[in-house]
Scaffold this motif. Structure first.
Motif, mmCIF file in Angstrom:
data_model
loop_
_atom_site.group_PDB
_atom_site.id
_atom_site.type_symbol
_atom_site.label_atom_id
_atom_site.label_comp_id
_atom_site.label_asym_id
_atom_site.label_seq_id
_atom_site.Cartn_x
_atom_site.Cartn_y
_atom_site.Cartn_z
ATOM 1 N N SER A 6 5.719 8.929 -6.892
ATOM 2 C CA SER A 6 6.339 7.761 -7.500
ATOM 3 C C SER A 6 5.978 6.564 -6.633
ATOM 4 N N VAL A 7 5.191 5.657 -7.208
ATOM 5 C CA VAL A 7 4.798 4.447 -6.497
ATOM 6 C C VAL A 7 5.838 3.374 -6.809
ATOM 7 N N ILE A 8 6.468 2.860 -5.785
ATOM 8 C CA ILE A 8 7.541 1.882 -5.904
ATOM 9 C C ILE A 8 6.947 0.491 -5.703
ATOM 10 N N LEU A 9 7.105 -0.384 -6.710
ATOM 11 C CA LEU A 9 6.524 -1.726 -6.648
ATOM 12 C C LEU A 9 7.567 -2.781 -7.006
ATOM 13 N N PRO A 10 8.196 -3.399 -5.987
ATOM 14 C CA PRO A 10 9.120 -4.497 -6.272
ATOM 15 C C PRO A 10 8.321 -5.747 -6.631
ATOM 16 N N LEU A 11 8.842 -6.519 -7.568
ATOM 17 C CA LEU A 11 8.090 -7.668 -8.081
ATOM 18 C C LEU A 11 8.978 -8.909 -8.145
ATOM 19 N N TYR A 12 8.532 -9.957 -7.464
ATOM 20 C CA TYR A 12 9.241 -11.233 -7.502
ATOM 21 C C TYR A 12 8.237 -12.366 -7.311
ATOM 22 N N ASN A 13 8.092 -13.208 -8.318
ATOM 23 C CA ASN A 13 7.240 -14.394 -8.260
ATOM 24 C C ASN A 13 5.847 -14.101 -7.677
ATOM 25 N N ALA A 14 5.112 -13.262 -8.358
ATOM 26 C CA ALA A 14 3.808 -12.828 -7.856
ATOM 27 C C ALA A 14 2.690 -13.030 -8.871
ATOM 28 N N GLU A 15 2.811 -14.024 -9.740
ATOM 29 C CA GLU A 15 1.848 -14.181 -10.828
ATOM 30 C C GLU A 15 0.402 -14.352 -10.347
ATOM 31 N N SER A 16 0.209 -14.854 -9.159
ATOM 32 C CA SER A 16 -1.146 -15.105 -8.668
ATOM 33 C C SER A 16 -1.905 -13.834 -8.328
ATOM 34 N N TYR A 17 -1.207 -12.747 -8.063
ATOM 35 C CA TYR A 17 -1.899 -11.553 -7.585
ATOM 36 C C TYR A 17 -1.392 -10.229 -8.136
ATOM 37 N N ILE A 18 -0.351 -10.201 -8.934
ATOM 38 C CA ILE A 18 0.199 -8.921 -9.393
ATOM 39 C C ILE A 18 -0.772 -8.150 -10.279
ATOM 40 N N ARG A 19 -1.563 -8.832 -11.081
ATOM 41 C CA ARG A 19 -2.524 -8.146 -11.948
ATOM 42 C C ARG A 19 -3.502 -7.313 -11.111
ATOM 43 N N GLU A 20 -4.028 -7.905 -10.056
ATOM 44 C CA GLU A 20 -4.974 -7.186 -9.201
ATOM 45 C C GLU A 20 -4.311 -6.022 -8.477
ATOM 46 N N ALA A 21 -3.081 -6.204 -8.043
ATOM 47 C CA ALA A 21 -2.373 -5.120 -7.361
ATOM 48 C C ALA A 21 -2.175 -3.926 -8.297
ATOM 49 N N ILE A 22 -1.707 -4.185 -9.510
ATOM 50 C CA ILE A 22 -1.486 -3.093 -10.474
ATOM 51 C C ILE A 22 -2.811 -2.458 -10.870
ATOM 52 N N ASP A 23 -3.826 -3.273 -11.123
ATOM 53 C CA ASP A 23 -5.152 -2.723 -11.452
ATOM 54 C C ASP A 23 -5.641 -1.775 -10.362
ATOM 55 N N SER A 24 -5.460 -2.150 -9.106
ATOM 56 C CA SER A 24 -5.949 -1.311 -8.008
ATOM 57 C C SER A 24 -5.175 0.000 -7.905
ATOM 58 N N LEU A 25 -3.945 0.029 -8.366
ATOM 59 C CA LEU A 25 -3.188 1.279 -8.396
ATOM 60 C C LEU A 25 -3.633 2.155 -9.571
ATOM 61 N N LEU A 26 -3.894 1.548 -10.701
ATOM 62 C CA LEU A 26 -4.244 2.321 -11.901
ATOM 63 C C LEU A 26 -5.598 3.017 -11.801
ATOM 64 N N ILE A 27 -6.463 2.564 -10.907
ATOM 65 C CA ILE A 27 -7.789 3.189 -10.787
ATOM 66 C C ILE A 27 -7.899 4.120 -9.581
ATOM 67 N N GLN A 28 -6.796 4.550 -9.047
ATOM 68 C CA GLN A 28 -6.806 5.465 -7.905
ATOM 69 C C GLN A 28 -7.531 6.768 -8.244
ATOM 70 N N THR A 29 -8.165 7.372 -7.231
ATOM 71 C CA THR A 29 -8.825 8.666 -7.434
ATOM 72 C C THR A 29 -7.794 9.773 -7.660
ATOM 73 N N ASN A 83 10.426 15.170 -10.677
ATOM 74 C CA ASN A 83 9.328 16.020 -10.217
ATOM 75 C C ASN A 83 8.536 15.420 -9.070
ATOM 76 N N SER A 84 8.819 14.176 -8.722
ATOM 77 C CA SER A 84 8.075 13.524 -7.648
ATOM 78 C C SER A 84 8.331 14.216 -6.325
ATOM 79 N N GLN A 85 7.247 14.483 -5.615
ATOM 80 C CA GLN A 85 7.372 15.053 -4.278
ATOM 81 C C GLN A 85 7.271 13.979 -3.213
ATOM 82 N N TYR A 86 6.652 12.859 -3.578
ATOM 83 C CA TYR A 86 6.429 11.787 -2.608
ATOM 84 C C TYR A 86 6.728 10.429 -3.229
ATOM 85 N N PHE A 87 7.101 9.495 -2.366
ATOM 86 C CA PHE A 87 7.212 8.093 -2.735
ATOM 87 C C PHE A 87 6.126 7.335 -1.991
ATOM 88 N N ALA A 88 5.540 6.365 -2.669
ATOM 89 C CA ALA A 88 4.580 5.465 -2.031
ATOM 90 C C ALA A 88 5.071 4.047 -2.268
#
Length: 122
Positions: A6-29, A83-88
């Protein structure tokens, strides 16, 4: 079977960079994970950007008013799959290397005495 993260992502006033952060998580190996986004009373377009992602691994909880980081994290964790064994922990302004989750799971699986894995990239 790979453990779920379970990847935990708090979000507050991040319009300049949140898209890139989420994109980089979605393409993980490593792909057996969920992203739990806590939208914490944001006053910019962060919420709209996060809601545009169409991926079943993303779960969003929205707080109409700002709870602060600690309270937001506590609320996000309540969404985690049983079912999560880990938090990131993910930061809203970070770009993650493709193998981040894979490397961290490998360390945790191989070294059972390890309880926390962190990394830094420059």
């Amino acid at each position: 079977m790979q453990p779920e993260i379970s990847v935990i992502l708090p979000l507050y006033n991040a319009e300049s960079y949140i898209r890139e952060a989420i994109d980089s998580l979605l393409i993980q190996t490593f792909t057996n994970f969920e992203i739990l986004i806590g939208i914490d009373g944001t006053m910019d377009q962060s919420k709209d950007i996060a809601l545009r992602f169409n991926d079943n691994r993303i779960k969003i909880i929205e707080h109409p008013e700002n709870l602060g980081l600690a309270n937001n994290l506590n609320e996000i964790i309540k969404l985690a799959s049983p079912n999560s064994q880990y938090f990131a922990m993910a930061e809203q302004d970070d770009i993650y290397v493709l193998e981040r989750l894979q490397w961290q799971v490998e360390v945790m699986e191989k070294q059972k005495d390890v309880g926390l894995v962190s990394g830094i990239a420059e």
